[in-house]
Design an enzyme around this catalytic site. Sequence first.
Site, short mmCIF file in Angstrom:
data_model
loop_
_atom_site.label_atom_id
_atom_site.label_comp_id
_atom_site.label_asym_id
_atom_site.label_seq_id
_atom_site.Cartn_x
_atom_site.Cartn_y
_atom_site.Cartn_z
CG LEU A 12 -1.84 -1.18 1.45
CD1 LEU A 12 -2.81 -0.90 2.59
CD2 LEU A 12 -2.59 -1.54 0.18
CB SER A 138 -6.63 -2.64 9.80
OG SER A 138 -7.15 -3.88 9.40
CE1 TYR A 151 -1.94 -5.59 11.33
CE2 TYR A 151 -4.23 -6.28 11.27
CZ TYR A 151 -3.20 -5.54 10.75
OH TYR A 151 -3.41 -4.76 9.63
CB THR A 186 0.16 -5.83 -0.33
OG1 THR A 186 -0.15 -6.51 0.90
CG2 THR A 186 -0.69 -4.58 -0.45
#
Length: 233
Positions: A12, A138, A151, A186
């Site tokens: 990104l 996110s 995360y 990605t």
Amino acid sequence: MNCIITGASRGLGKAIAEKFAAGGYDLCLVSRNGDALQRTADELAAKYPSIGIRWRAFDLADKRQALACGEWLSAGGASPDILVNNAGQFIPGSVHDEADGVLEKMMEVNLYSAYHLTRALLPAMIARKKGHIFNICSIASLKAYPNGGAYSISKFALAGFSKNLREEMKPHGIKVTALYPGAAYTDSWAASGIDPLRIMEAGDIAEMVYAASRLSAQATVEEIVMRPQLGDL
Ligand SMILES: NC(=O)c1ccc[n+]([C@@H]2O[C@H](COP(=O)([O-])OP(=O)(O)OC[C@H]3O[C@@H](n4cnc5c(N)ncnc54)[C@H](OP(=O)(O)O)[C@@H]3O)[C@@H](O)[C@H]2O)c1
């Protein structure tokens, strides 16, 4: 006009760098691996020869390096028009059984990196009363999901950072935008075997960051939520 992008060597960050390069911005690119960063800088320089590109490797998860990065970026009194806090890492896991230390690692890479670098750059931005900060959060900042673990916790924290900064920066003329992407193809997805057409393109995220940067001084996009057309995986 200039744009700083962290985690710019690939994914990104690279797509966002390319979008601002195409818009004529001078770029400052940061990530850990200097060779990869140089390849990206060379590629963009060849494609957009009229812009200036500076790049340097820093591990932004290390507070001292994040502060050193801030000093390097501020050399000569420079202040960013655009700062994209994009550097991040995903280690899948669950709170109840992920390895000891994963939470600390995720907080360092995904939150402290943005916190320390932004704080280093803010005094000059506040003095200039100008600038736009994007924090690449996110969907995992908004919603818990299996294998999110530390995360997801770190991305919730990054969203909290972004919301607080937005409130604080209102009187200073500095815009703050939190971007909440769902899955976008990605390198981090390459090993998954997922059909790239099932999820978003990196360029989709870059388009929205760039579009949000183009509004009048009196308008701010506070949050951008993006998902694949078919929804989350
Ligand atoms: N792709 C998605 O589906 C998706 C969805 C939601 C959110 N995001 C978020 O979007 C951001 C970019 O994701 P991506 O998929 O593009 O990841 P990626 O392909 O793994 O790229 C991550 C970038 O960050 C750099 N980086 C990693 N750790 C760093 C550190 N400690 N210091 C400095 N640079 C560091 C990497 O370069 P080096 O390894 O050389 O440092 C690389 O340039 C991340 O914050 C991620 O959490 C991605």
